[in-house]
Scaffold this motif. Structure first.
Motif, PDB file in Angstrom:
ATOM      1  N   MET A   1       0.821  -1.214   0.000  1.00  0.00           N
ATOM      2  CA  MET A   1       0.000   0.000   0.000  1.00  0.00           C
ATOM      3  C   MET A   1       0.858   1.268   0.000  1.00  0.00           C
ATOM      4  N   GLN A   2       2.059   1.185   0.575  1.00  0.00           N
ATOM      5  CA  GLN A   2       2.966   2.341   0.597  1.00  0.00           C
ATOM      6  C   GLN A   2       3.736   2.492  -0.716  1.00  0.00           C
ATOM      7  N   PHE A   3       3.824   1.417  -1.487  1.00  0.00           N
ATOM      8  CA  PHE A   3       4.640   1.382  -2.697  1.00  0.00           C
ATOM      9  C   PHE A   3       4.101   2.358  -3.736  1.00  0.00           C
ATOM     10  N   GLU A   4       5.006   2.915  -4.546  1.00  0.00           N
ATOM     11  CA  GLU A   4       4.619   3.944  -5.506  1.00  0.00           C
ATOM     12  C   GLU A   4       3.579   3.455  -6.503  1.00  0.00           C
ATOM     13  N   LEU A   5       3.554   2.160  -6.787  1.00  0.00           N
ATOM     14  CA  LEU A   5       2.566   1.616  -7.715  1.00  0.00           C
ATOM     15  C   LEU A   5       1.151   1.879  -7.215  1.00  0.00           C
ATOM     16  N   VAL A   6       0.915   1.663  -5.912  1.00  0.00           N
ATOM     17  CA  VAL A   6      -0.401   1.923  -5.330  1.00  0.00           C
ATOM     18  C   VAL A   6      -0.597   3.416  -5.097  1.00  0.00           C
ATOM     19  N   GLN A   7       0.427   4.095  -4.625  1.00  0.00           N
ATOM     20  CA  GLN A   7       0.303   5.528  -4.373  1.00  0.00           C
ATOM     21  C   GLN A   7      -0.024   6.293  -5.665  1.00  0.00           C
ATOM     22  N   ASN A   8       0.516   5.836  -6.785  1.00  0.00           N
ATOM     23  CA  ASN A   8       0.181   6.458  -8.071  1.00  0.00           C
ATOM     24  C   ASN A   8      -1.292   6.225  -8.422  1.00  0.00           C
ATOM     25  N   GLN A   9      -1.801   5.030  -8.132  1.00  0.00           N
ATOM     26  CA  GLN A   9      -3.209   4.744  -8.390  1.00  0.00           C
ATOM     27  C   GLN A   9      -4.102   5.582  -7.473  1.00  0.00           C
ATOM     28  N   ILE A  10      -3.627   5.838  -6.255  1.00  0.00           N
ATOM     29  CA  ILE A  10      -4.370   6.721  -5.349  1.00  0.00           C
ATOM     30  C   ILE A  10      -4.495   8.114  -5.952  1.00  0.00           C
ATOM     31  N   GLU A  11      -3.388   8.634  -6.476  1.00  0.00           N
ATOM     32  CA  GLU A  11      -3.404   9.965  -7.078  1.00  0.00           C
ATOM     33  C   GLU A  11      -4.355  10.031  -8.275  1.00  0.00           C
ATOM     34  N   GLU A  12      -4.462   8.933  -9.005  1.00  0.00           N
ATOM     35  CA  GLU A  12      -5.314   8.901 -10.195  1.00  0.00           C
ATOM     36  C   GLU A  12      -6.800   8.816  -9.863  1.00  0.00           C
ATOM     37  N   THR A  13      -7.119   8.323  -8.656  1.00  0.00           N
ATOM     38  CA  THR A  13      -8.528   8.081  -8.323  1.00  0.00           C
ATOM     39  C   THR A  13      -9.058   9.009  -7.230  1.00  0.00           C
ATOM     40  N   ILE A  14      -8.222   9.902  -6.710  1.00  0.00           N
ATOM     41  CA  ILE A  14      -8.683  10.819  -5.677  1.00  0.00           C
ATOM     42  C   ILE A  14      -9.708  11.778  -6.277  1.00  0.00           C
ATOM     43  N   VAL A  15     -10.755  12.065  -5.554  1.00  0.00           N
ATOM     44  CA  VAL A  15     -11.803  12.978  -6.035  1.00  0.00           C
ATOM     45  C   VAL A  15     -12.046  14.052  -4.982  1.00  0.00           C
ATOM     46  N   GLY A  16     -12.748  15.104  -5.376  1.00  0.00           N
ATOM     47  CA  GLY A  16     -13.037  16.186  -4.439  1.00  0.00           C
ATOM     48  C   GLY A  16     -12.032  17.302  -4.590  1.00  0.00           C
ATOM     49  N   GLY A  17     -12.417  18.488  -4.222  1.00  0.00           N
ATOM     50  CA  GLY A  17     -11.546  19.657  -4.328  1.00  0.00           C
ATOM     51  C   GLY A  17     -10.942  20.008  -2.995  1.00  0.00           C
ATOM     52  N   ALA A  18     -11.709  20.762  -2.183  1.00  0.00           N
ATOM     53  CA  ALA A  18     -11.211  21.200  -0.876  1.00  0.00           C
ATOM     54  C   ALA A  18     -10.991  20.013   0.057  1.00  0.00           C
ATOM     55  N   ILE A  19     -11.776  18.964  -0.105  1.00  0.00           N
ATOM     56  CA  ILE A  19     -11.635  17.771   0.746  1.00  0.00           C
ATOM     57  C   ILE A  19     -11.396  16.557  -0.143  1.00  0.00           C
ATOM     58  N   PRO A  20     -10.140  16.245  -0.459  1.00  0.00           N
ATOM     59  CA  PRO A  20      -9.838  15.071  -1.296  1.00  0.00           C
ATOM     60  C   PRO A  20     -10.333  13.793  -0.617  1.00  0.00           C
ATOM     61  N   THR A  21     -10.894  12.889  -1.417  1.00  0.00           N
ATOM     62  CA  THR A  21     -11.471  11.668  -0.851  1.00  0.00           C
ATOM     63  C   THR A  21     -11.227  10.479  -1.776  1.00  0.00           C
ATOM     64  N   LEU A  22     -10.932   9.340  -1.155  1.00  0.00           N
ATOM     65  CA  LEU A  22     -10.814   8.068  -1.867  1.00  0.00           C
ATOM     66  C   LEU A  22     -12.054   7.232  -1.591  1.00  0.00           C
TER      67      LEU A  22
END
Length: 452
Positions: free
Chosen positions: A152-173
């Protein structure tokens, strides 16, 4: 006809496959060993969170002895947990949602807010705990829990987190998005365990180094408090000529050694505030190749004791409109990062967010540590406007304790300098170990390096 033949797409695919190393295969997440597989996170665990009616309000927050720990993003470091600052909620809210009761072996993920994506493995929990609504828990883990935490800490997952984060003022997964993240993993449990153990060993070393640094810093702080006040005397300066023990006498600072003085800082140096050319954003003041730096608060914030580089340099015109400080001078910040001293190791200019101690009449290193001892206090005394700041009148009028014997000043400074060097060496080792861990994760979590 242009004379250029069209390349067959099947031929290109065959060529790409022929470049894959023996024993590896190309997948949607890159090259991995043939006996590994690519799976969604959701196939390795079940994800739970506190949503809907299971949220809680201020009315549910209780004293420590009246409820259970509620783990929030501030408790989650990168890979571990910290419980120095905790919130506790009622037992009724804890029992309301059994699926988000936290136990050792669970993996936590921050899903909402500015620190989304932080991961923590629960490994040394000693009391009942549950989740803050900003956190989700990965339970029923089908591989070693430490391995899932590293994945979960690995860049492969962290990159997927960045691609799927939504919301403006309050980012949410969304939990659904997290469950769909694809990761490579060995099929054999023994190899999974070997990877987890190797990375856990490095984390254990990092933890030991962090605790050692914290201990050394605490010892240094206590040593400064004793030596810079004279409450503890170095043996070679503690006796009179007749062999009797030196005493103490009253002063503006309370009791100090009889052969020390309580002196206002204005008596030790000419304290001068910096000056800035105006308007500061005009490019005529700056020159990239100049040897004279332009000191910024950000330069000081990332410096320990000696400042060797600055982000910007000044032109001759900029120097003429600023306060020049030759190298090997003592400078202190008086706004934003209030009261932080540094010793300059290059020629530079300072703006009005700094003062320079010119013509210092005591050991420079000793004075540096005196200022370090005052740093927290001055941070509280600074005048507040748009940002915290100190004025030169306050600095000039501050009393400090100074040994009359210059050799004692130097001896005290040398002891504290040696402690600083030891702490700095440990920090460098810690940073190197963290870099090694990142390299190991890149190798082990992709199967480039095999342990079995």
């Amino acid at each position: 006809m242009s004379g250029v033949a069209e390349v067959n797409t099947n031929y290109l695919a065959e060529m790409a496959e022929s470049t894959v190393a023996v024993g590896y295969k190309q997948t949607e997440v890159g090259l991995i060993p043939e006996d590994w597989e690519v799976v969604p996170i959701g196939s390795l665990c079940t994800i739970f969170g506190r949503i809907g009616f299971r949220g809680y309000t201020k009315a549910d927050i209780v004293e420590q002895d009246q409820g259970v720990l509620s783990i929030s993003p501030s408790n989650i470091l990168q890979g571990t947990l910290d419980f120095d600052h905790c919130t506790y909620i009622s037992w009724s809210k804890y029992h309301e949602s059994p699926e988000i009761q936290i136990f050792n072996g669970d993996v936590l993920l921050v899903k909402t807010g500015s620190t989304y994506g932080k991961v923590g493995l629960v490994s040394s929990l000693e009391r009942e705990a549950t989740l803050n609504p900003q956190v989700v828990v990965l339970k029923k883990v089908k591989c070693p829990s430490p391995l899932l935490s590293y994945v979960m800490q690995f860049e492969l997952v962290q990159n997927q987190i960045e691609e799927t984060i939504v919301g403006g003022a309050i980012p949410t997964l969304s939990q659904k998005a997290v469950a769909n993240y694809l990761v490579p993993i060995p099929k054999k449990h023994d190899e999974q365990a070997a990877i987890a153990n190797a990375l856990s060993d490095v984390d254990a070393l990092i933890s030991v180094l962090e605790k050692l640094i914290s201990k050394k810093q605490a010892i240094k702080t206590a040593t400064m408090q004793q030596l810079l006040t004279g409450r503890t005397r170095l043996p070679q300066f503690s006796l009179r000529e007749d062999g009797s023990k030196k005493g103490y006498e009253p002063s503006e600072l309370g009791e100090i050694p009889e052969d020390w003085d309580a002196v206002k800082m204005e008596e030790l140096a000419k304290i001068q505030r910096g000056a800035s050319p105006r308007p500061i954003d005009n490019p005529i003041w700056f020159e990239r190749n100049s040897t004279v730096g332009w000191l910024r608060i950000s330069d000081v914030s990332k410096t320990n004791k000696y400042l060797t580089e600055t982000t910007q340099s000044l032109s001759e015109l900029g120097i003429a409109n600023s306060r020049f400080v030759a190298k090997n001078n003592l400078v202190m910040s008086i706004c934003a990062t209030v009261g932080k001293p540094i010793i300059t190791k290059k020629d530079l200019c300072i703006h009005d967010g700094f003062v320079v101690l010119n013509g210092l009449s005591v050991d420079q290193d000793y004075m540096y540590y005196i200022l370090k001892e005052l740093e927290d206090e001055w941070g509280k005394q600074g005048q507040t406007g748009s940002q915290m700041n100190l004025n030169t009148e306050l600095i000039n009028g501050t009393h400090v304790a100074i040994p009359q014997n210059a050799a004692e000043q130097t001896a005290i400074a040398n002891i504290l300098s040696d402690m600083d060097k030891e702490i700095q060496a440990l920090k460098q080792r810690l940073n190197k170990t963290k870099s090694i861990k990142q390299g190991m994760m890149q190798e082990l979590l992709t199967g480039r390096t095999r342990l079995i």
